[in-house]
Write a protein that holds these residues in place. Structure first.
Motif, PDB file in Angstrom:
ATOM      1  N   ILE A   1      56.829  47.028  65.152  1.00 26.20           N
ATOM      2  CA  ILE A   1      55.918  45.988  64.343  1.00 26.20           C
ATOM      3  C   ILE A   1      55.743  45.711  63.491  1.00 26.20           C
ATOM      4  N   ALA A   2      57.417  46.558  62.664  1.00 29.07           N
ATOM      5  CA  ALA A   2      57.547  46.059  61.654  1.00 29.07           C
ATOM      6  C   ALA A   2      58.478  44.796  61.414  1.00 29.07           C
ATOM      7  N   ALA A   3      58.643  44.089  62.737  1.00 27.22           N
ATOM      8  CA  ALA A   3      59.542  42.905  62.589  1.00 27.22           C
ATOM      9  C   ALA A   3      58.156  41.323  62.485  1.00 27.22           C
ATOM     10  N   ALA A   4      57.435  42.206  63.937  1.00 25.18           N
ATOM     11  CA  ALA A   4      55.961  41.347  64.278  1.00 25.18           C
ATOM     12  C   ALA A   4      55.100  40.839  62.610  1.00 25.18           C
ATOM     13  N   CYS A   5      55.619  41.785  62.337  1.00 22.66           N
ATOM     14  CA  CYS A   5      54.292  41.378  60.395  1.00 22.66           C
ATOM     15  C   CYS A   5      55.385  40.861  59.635  1.00 22.66           C
ATOM     16  N   TYR A   6      56.611  41.097  59.797  1.00 15.73           N
ATOM     17  CA  TYR A   6      57.502  39.830  59.260  1.00 15.73           C
ATOM     18  C   TYR A   6      57.154  38.628  59.620  1.00 15.73           C
ATOM     19  N   GLU A   7      57.291  38.410  60.828  1.00 15.08           N
ATOM     20  CA  GLU A   7      57.466  37.258  61.539  1.00 15.08           C
ATOM     21  C   GLU A   7      56.422  36.315  60.573  1.00 15.08           C
ATOM     22  N   GLY A   8      54.691  37.122  60.587  1.00 13.18           N
ATOM     23  CA  GLY A   8      54.085  36.771  60.935  1.00 13.18           C
ATOM     24  C   GLY A   8      52.754  36.584  59.428  1.00 13.18           C
TER      25      GLY A   8
END
Length: 94
Positions: A33-40
């Motif tokens: 989730i943290a990685a997806a938020c960062y990528e977004g």
């Protein structure tokens, strides 16, 4: 000591337009989730203190974010909503 000053965090929140707020008791899922938020594009993330595993997962995520996401400004635990409501209502009385 905080890694970033308050004004930097506030400006990053305002420039980003959103602060993802979540809780996940499984570190592997929380990491995704943290990685997806960062990528977004999110650079500030709020992790709620809702479950039994909140503090251990938060500690692991904090270490991961410091190492792998250097441009992410903040990852902070959020108190349960009942504490937040109590703080807001005490401010209303001022």
């Amino acid at each position: 000591m905080a890694r970033f000053d308050r004004l930097t965090v506030l400006n990053t929140m305002l420039n980003g337009g959103l602060v993802p707020v979540f809780y996940e008791g499984d570190f592997e899922v929380a990491k995704k989730i943290a990685a997806a938020c960062y990528e977004g594009g999110a650079r500030v993330l709020e992790f709620t203190n809702r479950g039994e595993r909140a503090l251990p997962v938060f500690a692991q995520l904090s270490e991961l974010i410091s190492a792998q996401f250097p441009n992410r400004l903040s990852m902070r635990p959020r108190p349960p909503s009942s504490l937040l409501r109590a703080r807001i209502s005490s401010l209303d009385r001022c």
